[in-house]
Scaffold this active site. Structure first.
Site, PDB file in Angstrom:
ATOM      1  N   MET A   1      28.635  32.866  41.194  1.00 39.19           N
ATOM      2  CA  MET A   1      28.129  33.601  40.834  1.00 39.19           C
ATOM      3  C   MET A   1      27.412  33.386  41.836  1.00 39.19           C
ATOM      4  SD  MET A   1      29.023  33.463  36.865  1.00 39.19           S
ATOM      5  CE  MET A   1      29.126  33.137  36.769  1.00 39.19           C
ATOM      6  N   ARG A   4      22.728  32.433  40.470  1.00 37.45           N
ATOM      7  CA  ARG A   4      22.782  33.086  39.382  1.00 37.45           C
ATOM      8  C   ARG A   4      21.865  32.265  38.281  1.00 37.45           C
ATOM      9  NH1 ARG A   4      27.767  33.216  41.092  1.00 37.45           N
ATOM     10  NH2 ARG A   4      28.780  35.159  40.950  1.00 37.45           N
ATOM     11  N   ALA A 123      37.132  32.256  43.147  1.00 36.94           N
ATOM     12  CA  ALA A 123      36.294  31.386  42.090  1.00 36.94           C
ATOM     13  C   ALA A 123      35.513  32.413  41.444  1.00 36.94           C
ATOM     14  CB  ALA A 123      35.634  30.362  42.812  1.00 36.94           C
ATOM     15  N   GLU A 124      34.707  33.268  42.480  1.00 35.80           N
ATOM     16  CA  GLU A 124      33.700  34.347  41.851  1.00 35.80           C
ATOM     17  C   GLU A 124      34.345  35.583  40.962  1.00 35.80           C
ATOM     18  OE1 GLU A 124      30.428  34.267  41.604  1.00 35.80           O
ATOM     19  OE2 GLU A 124      30.052  32.512  43.046  1.00 35.80           O
ATOM     20  N   SER A 125      35.396  36.302  41.512  1.00 38.26           N
ATOM     21  CA  SER A 125      35.882  37.351  41.129  1.00 38.26           C
ATOM     22  C   SER A 125      37.247  37.666  41.081  1.00 38.26           C
ATOM     23  CB  SER A 125      35.299  38.696  42.100  1.00 38.26           C
ATOM     24  OG  SER A 125      35.911  38.363  43.106  1.00 38.26           O
TER      25      SER A 125
END
Length: 226
Positions: A1, A4, A123-125
């Site tokens: 994130m 975040r 991992a993020e998107s």
């Protein structure tokens, strides 16, 4: 994130007050306070709700169920690899070779491993350049508007701009934490101030899951045949 805790994938609602994303619905001071979290309808990620509270012995606890009494906070997370209950097998999930030129450019510009950038994007998107989290993080490396602006990103939906901005931020976190990768990843996910407050990785289920999964992906991308 991307940062975040205070800016991106974590929303924190305190039961004893109200915020932009929560409302106190208790009808009497004698009743246990309640809140209602309001989510954007534009989010693309599945969110995990975690209850944080202090036990009688003073220990901070995290649970997927609210405590029967006392104050607690609700933590809401959203990023592809952040759900502690994810059923994805990160050791076998198919790897992705997209955006090769953009990743190599960012790696060279900010002295990062291409495999690390690729692992964070995954991992993020999950390599979705149009991904928008419920808290407003955008694009491949899930940049919040404030972070994108600070990193000089004009359009977070453009892969090259997003990758350069996210990589710059990741590089800054590595510098801030003297090259400690896990601390840098924790800062990317939960925010650098949280890492400093805890003198290490914060005890949040999302952050721990995120770090573990990025490391798994990193090793796999390092071993990916060219």
């Amino acid at each position: 994130m991307s940062f975040r805790w205070s800016l991106f994938s974590l929303l924190l609602f305190v039961l004893t007050g109200t915020s932009a994303g929560a409302s106190d619905t208790s009808s009497s001071s004698a009743e246990k306070p309640r809140i209602t979290a309001r989510y954007s309808e534009n989010g693309t990620s599945t969110q995990t709700k975690v209850y944080q509270y202090v036990q009688p012995n003073g220990t901070v606890a995290f649970s997927d169920k609210a405590p029967s009494s006392g104050k607690y906070e609700i933590l809401l997370f959203d990023c592809y690899a952040c759900n502690p209950k994810s059923k994805v097998n990160w050791r076998t999930i198919r790897l992705n070779r997209s955006y090769e030129k953009d990743i190599l450019l960012a790696a060279k510009t900010y002295s990062l491993e291409p495999a690390l950038i690729r692992a964070v994007i995954h991992a993020e998107s999950n390599f979705n350049p149009k991904a928008i989290s419920r808290t407003g993080a955008v694009g491949l490396m899930q940049l919040m508007p404030g972070t994108a602006k600070d990193m000089g990103v004009r359009n977070s939906f453009l892969p090259q701009d997003n990758i350069l901005g996210g990589s710059r931020y990741l590089s800054l976190m590595l510098d801030r934490f003297q090259g400690d990768l896990n601390h840098a990843l924790a800062a990317y996910n939960a925010g650098p101030t949280r890492v400093e407050e805890y003198s290490g990785i914060p005890p949040y289920p999302e952050t721990k899951a995120y770090i573990e999964r990025v490391n798994i992906l990193l090793q796999r991308y390092r071993n990916l045949r060219t």
